[in-house]
Design a protein around this motif. Structure first.
Motif, mmCIF file in Angstrom:
data_model
loop_
_atom_site.group_PDB
_atom_site.id
_atom_site.type_symbol
_atom_site.label_atom_id
_atom_site.label_comp_id
_atom_site.label_asym_id
_atom_site.label_seq_id
_atom_site.Cartn_x
_atom_site.Cartn_y
_atom_site.Cartn_z
ATOM 1 N N GLY A 155 0.807 -1.208 0.000
ATOM 2 C CA GLY A 155 0.000 0.000 0.000
ATOM 3 C C GLY A 155 0.845 1.265 0.000
ATOM 4 O O GLY A 155 2.023 1.260 -0.379
ATOM 5 N N HIS A 156 0.237 2.352 0.458
ATOM 6 C CA HIS A 156 0.870 3.668 0.443
ATOM 7 C C HIS A 156 0.708 4.321 1.813
ATOM 8 O O HIS A 156 -0.385 4.323 2.379
ATOM 9 N N LEU A 157 1.799 4.882 2.327
ATOM 10 C CA LEU A 157 1.799 5.534 3.633
ATOM 11 C C LEU A 157 2.224 6.986 3.465
ATOM 12 O O LEU A 157 3.263 7.282 2.866
ATOM 13 N N THR A 158 1.414 7.901 3.999
ATOM 14 C CA THR A 158 1.797 9.301 4.082
ATOM 15 C C THR A 158 2.328 9.537 5.487
ATOM 16 O O THR A 158 1.581 9.449 6.460
ATOM 17 N N PHE A 159 3.626 9.799 5.576
ATOM 18 C CA PHE A 159 4.291 9.875 6.876
ATOM 19 C C PHE A 159 4.754 11.304 7.133
ATOM 20 O O PHE A 159 5.575 11.845 6.386
ATOM 21 N N HIS A 160 4.202 11.911 8.177
ATOM 22 C CA HIS A 160 4.570 13.262 8.566
ATOM 23 C C HIS A 160 5.647 13.186 9.656
ATOM 24 O O HIS A 160 5.388 12.678 10.751
ATOM 25 N N ASP A 161 6.820 13.692 9.356
ATOM 26 C CA ASP A 161 7.931 13.722 10.306
ATOM 27 C C ASP A 161 8.197 15.184 10.627
ATOM 28 O O ASP A 161 8.953 15.869 9.920
ATOM 29 N N GLY A 162 7.547 15.702 11.665
ATOM 30 C CA GLY A 162 7.597 17.124 11.924
ATOM 31 C C GLY A 162 6.923 17.871 10.784
ATOM 32 O O GLY A 162 5.787 17.577 10.423
ATOM 33 N N ASP A 163 7.652 18.806 10.176
ATOM 34 C CA ASP A 163 7.100 19.575 9.061
ATOM 35 C C ASP A 163 7.340 18.913 7.705
ATOM 36 O O ASP A 163 6.891 19.414 6.680
ATOM 37 N N THR A 164 8.041 17.796 7.699
ATOM 38 C CA THR A 164 8.351 17.098 6.446
ATOM 39 C C THR A 164 7.344 15.975 6.207
ATOM 40 O O THR A 164 7.003 15.232 7.131
ATOM 41 N N VAL A 165 6.872 15.868 4.985
ATOM 42 C CA VAL A 165 5.920 14.819 4.619
ATOM 43 C C VAL A 165 6.579 13.883 3.609
ATOM 44 O O VAL A 165 7.114 14.336 2.586
ATOM 45 N N HIS A 166 6.549 12.594 3.906
ATOM 46 C CA HIS A 166 7.091 11.582 3.003
ATOM 47 C C HIS A 166 5.935 10.757 2.451
ATOM 48 O O HIS A 166 5.105 10.245 3.218
ATOM 49 N N GLU A 167 5.882 10.603 1.136
ATOM 50 C CA GLU A 167 4.902 9.728 0.492
ATOM 51 C C GLU A 167 5.624 8.421 0.178
ATOM 52 O O GLU A 167 6.520 8.377 -0.667
ATOM 53 N N LEU A 168 5.251 7.362 0.885
ATOM 54 C CA LEU A 168 5.993 6.110 0.822
ATOM 55 C C LEU A 168 5.147 5.000 0.193
ATOM 56 O O LEU A 168 4.005 4.780 0.608
ATOM 57 N N ASP A 169 5.733 4.302 -0.769
ATOM 58 C CA ASP A 169 5.075 3.163 -1.409
ATOM 59 C C ASP A 169 5.716 1.866 -0.942
ATOM 60 O O ASP A 169 6.740 1.881 -0.243
#
Length: 204
Positions: A155-169
């Protein structure tokens, strides 16, 4: 009063109470440190309420434990179902069958978590199922004293690390740095499955 028979809920109740008593904190002191009401903490400790992932995040932050650590400690009692023996250092070595696995479910979001490694293994690995549309925020203090990586399996995970957003597949990984507020979000219409790998960097 209803009795919750889920063994993981009972183990979480015992662990939260044990961590609070080890620090000689009152319910009010833990409430002040965590932002969780004394009434809710009391219900959790009595096994009358299954805590949500958000509440566990607040409690683990107050204890300066990761959520993964708190749940791994609670699930440690399930090691007895595994096939194997302890080594010379007292650590368990052997097979952990999927059929014997204990899974914790967040009653709020449907988030499901299964501990892969035992409580005495030096690295904690957990498998997470995050339902479509669900998101789970954690305060920065929940990540204190640990090093952690996230590995998306499906699937797909939207990961917020503080102010940074990572779109992970699927197949993507992220290694976490200094503690910051974090959000695990599934903004898609399909379930997301990921692994959390954690090791303790220092003692609180």
């Amino acid at each position: 009063m209803s009795n919750i028979v889920d063994p993981v809920v009972r183990q979480i109740a015992d662990r939260v109470r044990a961590e609070r008593e080890r620090r000689r904190w009152t319910l009010a002191q833990l409430a002040d440190a965590s932002g969780v009401s004394p009434a809710m903490i009391s219900r959790i400790e009595r096994g009358e309420s299954s805590p949500t992932a958000v509440v566990l995040g607040k409690l683990s932050a107050a204890f300066q434990l990761s959520v993964s650590s708190l749940l791994a400690l609670a699930e440690g009692a399930t090691d007895g179902t595994a096939e194997g023996a302890q080594d010379d250092a007292g650590a368990f070595a052997g097979v952990r069958r999927l059929a014997d696995a204990v899974e914790w479910r967040d009653p709020d979001t449907g988030y499901r978590r299964r501990q892969i490694t035992g409580a005495r293994f030096p690295v904690e690995i957990a498998e997470i199922h995050l339902p479509a549309g669900a998101q789970v925020p954690y305060p920065a203090a929940a990540f204190a004293f640990v090093r952690q990586a996230v590995w998306v399996l499906d699937g797909h995970l939207t990961f917020h690390d503080g102010d940074t957003v990572h779109e992970l597949d699927a197949g993507d990984t992220v290694e976490l740095g200094d503690p910051s507020p974090r959000v695990f979000a599934n903004t898609t219409g399909a379930d997301c499955r990921y692994a959390v790998i954690l090791t303790r960097a220092a003692q609180p």
